[in-house]
Design an enzyme around this catalytic site. Sequence first.
Site, short mmCIF file in Angstrom:
data_model
loop_
_atom_site.label_atom_id
_atom_site.label_comp_id
_atom_site.label_asym_id
_atom_site.label_seq_id
_atom_site.Cartn_x
_atom_site.Cartn_y
_atom_site.Cartn_z
N ASN A 46 50.39 68.39 -11.53
CA ASN A 46 49.21 67.89 -10.82
C ASN A 46 49.64 67.03 -9.64
O ASN A 46 50.66 66.33 -9.69
CB ASN A 46 48.23 67.17 -11.75
CG ASN A 46 48.84 66.07 -12.57
OD1 ASN A 46 50.03 66.05 -12.85
ND2 ASN A 46 48.02 65.13 -12.99
N ILE A 47 48.86 67.11 -8.58
CA ILE A 47 49.18 66.41 -7.33
C ILE A 47 47.91 65.67 -6.88
O ILE A 47 46.93 66.31 -6.48
CB ILE A 47 49.62 67.42 -6.24
CG1 ILE A 47 50.82 68.25 -6.74
CG2 ILE A 47 49.98 66.68 -4.95
CD1 ILE A 47 51.15 69.46 -5.89
N GLU A 48 47.93 64.35 -7.03
CA GLU A 48 46.73 63.56 -6.72
C GLU A 48 46.69 63.16 -5.25
O GLU A 48 47.65 63.39 -4.50
CB GLU A 48 46.67 62.35 -7.65
CG GLU A 48 46.51 62.79 -9.10
CD GLU A 48 46.26 61.67 -10.08
OE1 GLU A 48 46.49 60.49 -9.74
OE2 GLU A 48 45.83 61.99 -11.22
N CYS A 57 45.15 70.37 -9.84
CA CYS A 57 45.66 70.37 -11.22
C CYS A 57 46.97 71.16 -11.31
O CYS A 57 47.24 72.04 -10.47
CB CYS A 57 44.65 71.02 -12.15
SG CYS A 57 43.15 70.07 -12.40
N GLU A 59 47.79 73.50 -13.39
CA GLU A 59 47.57 74.94 -13.60
C GLU A 59 47.32 75.64 -12.27
O GLU A 59 47.87 76.71 -11.99
CB GLU A 59 46.35 75.18 -14.51
CG GLU A 59 46.45 74.56 -15.87
CD GLU A 59 45.86 73.15 -15.93
OE1 GLU A 59 46.18 72.33 -15.04
OE2 GLU A 59 45.12 72.86 -16.87
N CYS A 94 40.98 72.05 -17.32
CA CYS A 94 39.63 71.69 -16.86
C CYS A 94 38.85 72.97 -16.53
O CYS A 94 39.42 74.07 -16.44
CB CYS A 94 39.71 70.77 -15.65
SG CYS A 94 40.06 71.62 -14.09
N1 THU Z 1 44.53 67.59 -14.59
C1 THU Z 1 45.32 68.70 -14.55
O1 THU Z 1 46.37 68.73 -13.90
N2 THU Z 1 44.91 69.79 -15.24
C2 THU Z 1 43.75 69.87 -15.95
O2 THU Z 1 43.35 70.95 -16.35
C3 THU Z 1 43.02 68.63 -16.25
C4 THU Z 1 43.27 67.51 -15.30
C5 THU Z 1 44.96 66.41 -13.82
C6 THU Z 1 44.12 66.10 -12.63
C7 THU Z 1 44.36 64.62 -12.44
O3 THU Z 1 45.53 64.44 -11.67
C8 THU Z 1 44.64 64.11 -13.85
O4 THU Z 1 44.92 65.26 -14.63
C9 THU Z 1 43.49 63.35 -14.46
O5 THU Z 1 42.32 64.08 -14.39
#
Ligand code: THU
Length: 139
Positions: A46-48, A57, A59, A94
């Site tokens: 995941n890359i915020e 996300c 995935e 998600c």
């Molecule tokens: N996140 C994912 O990488 N995959 C998901 O399916 C659920 C959420 C990440 C997004 C964000 O960086 C962190 O988890 C919290 O939501």
Amino acid sequence: MLDEKITEKLIVTAIEQLDYSYTPYSNFKVGAALLAENGNIYKGCNIENAAYTPTNCAERTAFFKAVSEGVKEFKAICVVGGKNGELTEYAPPCGVCRQVMMEFCNPDKFQIILAVSPEQYKIFTLREILPLGFGPGNL
Ligand code: THU
């Protein structure tokens, strides 16, 4: 069906991705390893983002890497995640990521491996985690 050796490889690869997860805002780290029909494994984290919405996300990072290289047929994905990168429970995809899976994968065949370790995991089909999903076949 997936054999145990490839399942373990996907879990180990997804766990390795936690090191690259960029999460200065949530500190919830997610790693993914996507197995293509051709045998390639595409990795994702995941890359915020400071603006929050552009966050990607793990995935989807893996899927978009594959599709951007011309690969659009997939067998399975392993997803791991947890606060501070500690794997204490399953981190299910998600809704947005499930929808992206629906775009490229046969819901009755594509396997989603949720893991906390190479020894502790559970496998679902996309149909199980996205019942009545809307996909290309509906158009
Ligand atoms: N996140 C994912 O990488 N995959 C998901 O399916 C659920 C959420 C990440 C997004 C964000 O960086 C962190 O988890 C919290 O939501």
